[in-house]
Write a protein that holds these residues in place. Structure first.
Motif, short mmCIF file in Angstrom:
data_model
loop_
_atom_site.label_atom_id
_atom_site.label_comp_id
_atom_site.label_asym_id
_atom_site.label_seq_id
_atom_site.Cartn_x
_atom_site.Cartn_y
_atom_site.Cartn_z
N ASN A 61 0.58 7.04 6.05
CA ASN A 61 0.86 5.65 5.20
C ASN A 61 0.18 4.54 6.15
O ASN A 61 -0.12 3.59 5.65
CB ASN A 61 2.22 5.67 4.91
CG ASN A 61 2.62 6.47 4.00
OD1 ASN A 61 1.88 6.86 3.24
ND2 ASN A 61 4.03 6.48 3.48
N LEU A 62 0.58 4.68 7.31
CA LEU A 62 0.25 3.53 8.35
C LEU A 62 -1.43 3.54 8.25
O LEU A 62 -2.03 2.44 8.17
CB LEU A 62 0.63 3.94 9.85
CG LEU A 62 0.38 2.92 10.79
CD1 LEU A 62 1.01 1.50 10.40
CD2 LEU A 62 0.93 3.26 12.23
N ASN A 63 -2.09 4.51 8.17
CA ASN A 63 -3.52 4.57 8.15
C ASN A 63 -4.01 3.82 6.71
O ASN A 63 -5.01 2.93 6.82
CB ASN A 63 -4.33 6.04 8.33
CG ASN A 63 -4.36 6.52 9.67
OD1 ASN A 63 -3.98 5.66 10.67
ND2 ASN A 63 -3.88 7.82 10.01
N GLN A 64 -3.49 4.16 5.86
CA GLN A 64 -3.50 3.57 4.41
C GLN A 64 -3.54 2.29 4.50
O GLN A 64 -4.33 1.22 3.99
CB GLN A 64 -2.90 4.21 3.32
CG GLN A 64 -3.17 5.81 3.20
CD GLN A 64 -2.55 6.12 2.04
OE1 GLN A 64 -1.31 5.72 1.68
NE2 GLN A 64 -2.63 7.45 1.66
N ALA A 69 -5.67 -3.47 5.05
CA ALA A 69 -5.77 -4.45 5.92
C ALA A 69 -7.24 -4.82 6.18
O ALA A 69 -7.65 -6.10 6.44
CB ALA A 69 -4.81 -4.65 6.93
N ASN A 70 -7.97 -3.93 6.88
CA ASN A 70 -9.36 -4.12 7.13
C ASN A 70 -10.18 -4.45 5.90
O ASN A 70 -11.22 -5.34 6.16
CB ASN A 70 -9.91 -2.91 7.78
CG ASN A 70 -9.27 -2.55 9.17
OD1 ASN A 70 -9.13 -3.39 10.09
ND2 ASN A 70 -9.34 -1.46 9.51
N ASP A 71 -9.88 -3.88 4.82
CA ASP A 71 -10.65 -4.18 3.45
C ASP A 71 -10.32 -5.57 2.94
O ASP A 71 -11.25 -6.46 2.67
CB ASP A 71 -10.39 -3.25 2.49
CG ASP A 71 -10.81 -1.68 2.91
OD1 ASP A 71 -11.80 -1.84 3.82
OD2 ASP A 71 -10.47 -0.95 2.16
N THR A 72 -9.13 -6.13 3.00
CA THR A 72 -8.68 -7.27 2.33
C THR A 72 -8.29 -8.40 3.41
O THR A 72 -8.36 -9.50 2.80
CB THR A 72 -7.39 -6.92 1.52
OG1 THR A 72 -6.22 -6.63 2.27
CG2 THR A 72 -7.69 -5.81 0.29
N GLY A 73 -8.36 -7.89 4.55
CA GLY A 73 -7.80 -9.07 5.58
C GLY A 73 -6.44 -9.39 5.49
O GLY A 73 -6.02 -10.49 6.22
N SER A 74 -5.48 -8.60 4.73
CA SER A 74 -4.02 -9.14 4.73
C SER A 74 -3.26 -7.85 4.70
O SER A 74 -3.74 -6.63 4.31
CB SER A 74 -3.77 -9.96 3.49
OG SER A 74 -4.01 -9.24 2.33
N THR A 78 5.99 -5.78 2.18
CA THR A 78 6.66 -4.31 1.82
C THR A 78 6.20 -3.35 2.49
O THR A 78 6.78 -2.47 2.53
CB THR A 78 6.30 -4.49 0.22
OG1 THR A 78 5.11 -4.59 -0.25
CG2 THR A 78 7.16 -5.44 -0.78
N ASP A 79 4.71 -3.31 2.61
CA ASP A 79 4.08 -2.28 3.46
C ASP A 79 4.99 -2.07 4.80
O ASP A 79 5.18 -0.80 5.28
CB ASP A 79 2.65 -2.26 3.60
CG ASP A 79 1.94 -2.01 2.05
OD1 ASP A 79 2.74 -1.63 1.20
OD2 ASP A 79 1.03 -2.36 1.92
N ILE A 80 5.08 -3.38 5.44
CA ILE A 80 5.53 -3.21 7.07
C ILE A 80 6.81 -2.90 6.91
O ILE A 80 7.56 -2.10 7.65
CB ILE A 80 5.47 -4.75 7.42
CG1 ILE A 80 3.91 -5.07 7.55
CG2 ILE A 80 6.14 -4.84 8.64
CD1 ILE A 80 3.20 -4.00 8.42
#
Length: 106
Positions: A61-64, A69-74, A78-80
């Motif tokens: 999940n952390l990798n996803q 975050a790398n793709d969208t910049g945010s 809720t994920d955190i």
């Protein structure tokens, strides 16, 4: 070298009971282990295996989340929170497993 010894019916029953509890099915192997080591510890590792599975899921999940975050910049709050809750559960499980080890006879 061979060893032979006599045991009463009660002693034989106790040996069989302890052998069954250790999950060693070969009497010679059990008696050798007891003669050399003095005791056998049979550990139930279900909790450890479950914790490893949960750690793998958490890492996945952390990798996803990192990829997103790398793709969208945010990063989504809720994920955190999801990762935090899962890690808290893993820490509790870890503490429970370690306290079980601490209570083992020495």
């Amino acid at each position: 070298m061979q060893f032979h010894f006599m045991a009463s019916d009660d002693e034989a029953a106790l040996i069989a009971e302890r052998m069954e509890a250790s999950s060693i099915t070969n009497t010679s192997a059990f008696l050798r282990k007891m003669a050399i080591a003095g005791y056998i510890i049979h550990m139930d590792t279900k909790d450890i295996k479950e914790m490893v599975t949960l750690l793998r899921r958490c890492a996945n999940n952390l990798n996803q989340y990192a990829k997103r975050a790398n793709d969208t910049g945010s990063v989504y709050a809720t994920d955190i929170e999801d990762i935090r809750v899962r890690l808290d559960g893993l820490w509790e499980m870890n503490a429970s497993i370690l306290s079980g080890f601490a209570n083992m006879p020495r």
